[in-house]
Design a protein around this motif. Structure first.
Motif, PDB file in Angstrom:
ATOM      1  N   VAL A 186       0.902  -1.101   0.134  1.00 51.92           N
ATOM      2  CA  VAL A 186       0.027   0.197  -0.096  1.00 51.92           C
ATOM      3  C   VAL A 186       0.970   1.391   0.251  1.00 51.92           C
ATOM      4  CG1 VAL A 186      -1.784   1.147   1.351  1.00 51.92           C
ATOM      5  CG2 VAL A 186      -1.798  -1.130   1.300  1.00 51.92           C
ATOM      6  N   THR A 187       0.712   2.058  -1.088  1.00 46.71           N
ATOM      7  CA  THR A 187       1.491   3.272  -0.920  1.00 46.71           C
ATOM      8  C   THR A 187       1.325   4.249   0.125  1.00 46.71           C
ATOM      9  OG1 THR A 187      -0.290   4.682  -2.140  1.00 46.71           O
ATOM     10  CG2 THR A 187       1.514   3.428  -3.347  1.00 46.71           C
ATOM     11  N   ARG A 218      -2.552   7.295   3.589  1.00 51.24           N
ATOM     12  CA  ARG A 218      -3.189   8.491   4.412  1.00 51.24           C
ATOM     13  C   ARG A 218      -4.707   8.604   3.964  1.00 51.24           C
ATOM     14  NH1 ARG A 218       2.254  12.024   3.315  1.00 51.24           N
ATOM     15  NH2 ARG A 218       3.395  11.433   5.418  1.00 51.24           N
ATOM     16  N   ALA A 219      -5.038   8.326   2.608  1.00 50.60           N
ATOM     17  CA  ALA A 219      -6.369   8.666   2.212  1.00 50.60           C
ATOM     18  C   ALA A 219      -7.318   7.702   2.838  1.00 50.60           C
ATOM     19  CB  ALA A 219      -6.342   8.282   0.824  1.00 50.60           C
ATOM     20  N   LEU A 224     -11.047   8.665   9.599  1.00 51.18           N
ATOM     21  CA  LEU A 224     -11.252   9.923  10.619  1.00 51.18           C
ATOM     22  C   LEU A 224     -12.545  10.655  10.309  1.00 51.18           C
ATOM     23  CD1 LEU A 224      -7.643  11.073  11.076  1.00 51.18           C
ATOM     24  CD2 LEU A 224      -9.091   9.647  12.723  1.00 51.18           C
ATOM     25  N   SER A 225     -12.800  10.748   8.983  1.00 51.29           N
ATOM     26  CA  SER A 225     -13.934  11.598   8.588  1.00 51.29           C
ATOM     27  C   SER A 225     -15.402  11.076   9.008  1.00 51.29           C
ATOM     28  CB  SER A 225     -14.060  11.750   7.115  1.00 51.29           C
ATOM     29  OG  SER A 225     -14.330  10.730   6.511  1.00 51.29           O
TER      30      SER A 225
END
Length: 85
Positions: free
Chosen positions: A67-68, A73-74, A80-81
């Motif tokens: 996973v990049t 991060r996305a 989190l959203s």
């Protein structure tokens, strides 16, 4: 076995006892000895136990199971959203 502390050592430990960090000077000494022994063990660890884990990770990368950082991060931002709602 009995161990004699210097007056300075005992005084320093007593400060921590009085501050509530340890239940007694003896408890403080035992814990600090345990920490010191762990540090000694870490210094002499040849990390042979880690080789199978590293090999497994390298094999996963070779299979393309990665996973990049951007994708990670996305994903975290999306999680989190959902918590913020």
């Amino acid at each position: 076995m009995r161990i004699r502390l210097t007056p300075e050592q005992e005084s320093s430990l007593q400060v921590y006892v009085e501050g509530g960090r340890f239940a007694s000077v003896e408890a403080a000494a035992r814990q600090l000895i345990d920490v010191g022994l762990m540090e000694l063990d870490a210094e002499t660890d040849d990390l042979a136990w880690a080789k199978p884990l590293v090999d497994e990770a390298r094999e996963a990368v070779a299979r393309g199971e990665v996973v990049t950082l951007e994708d990670h991060r996305a994903h975290i931002a999306k999680l989190l959203s959902t918590l913020e709602k």
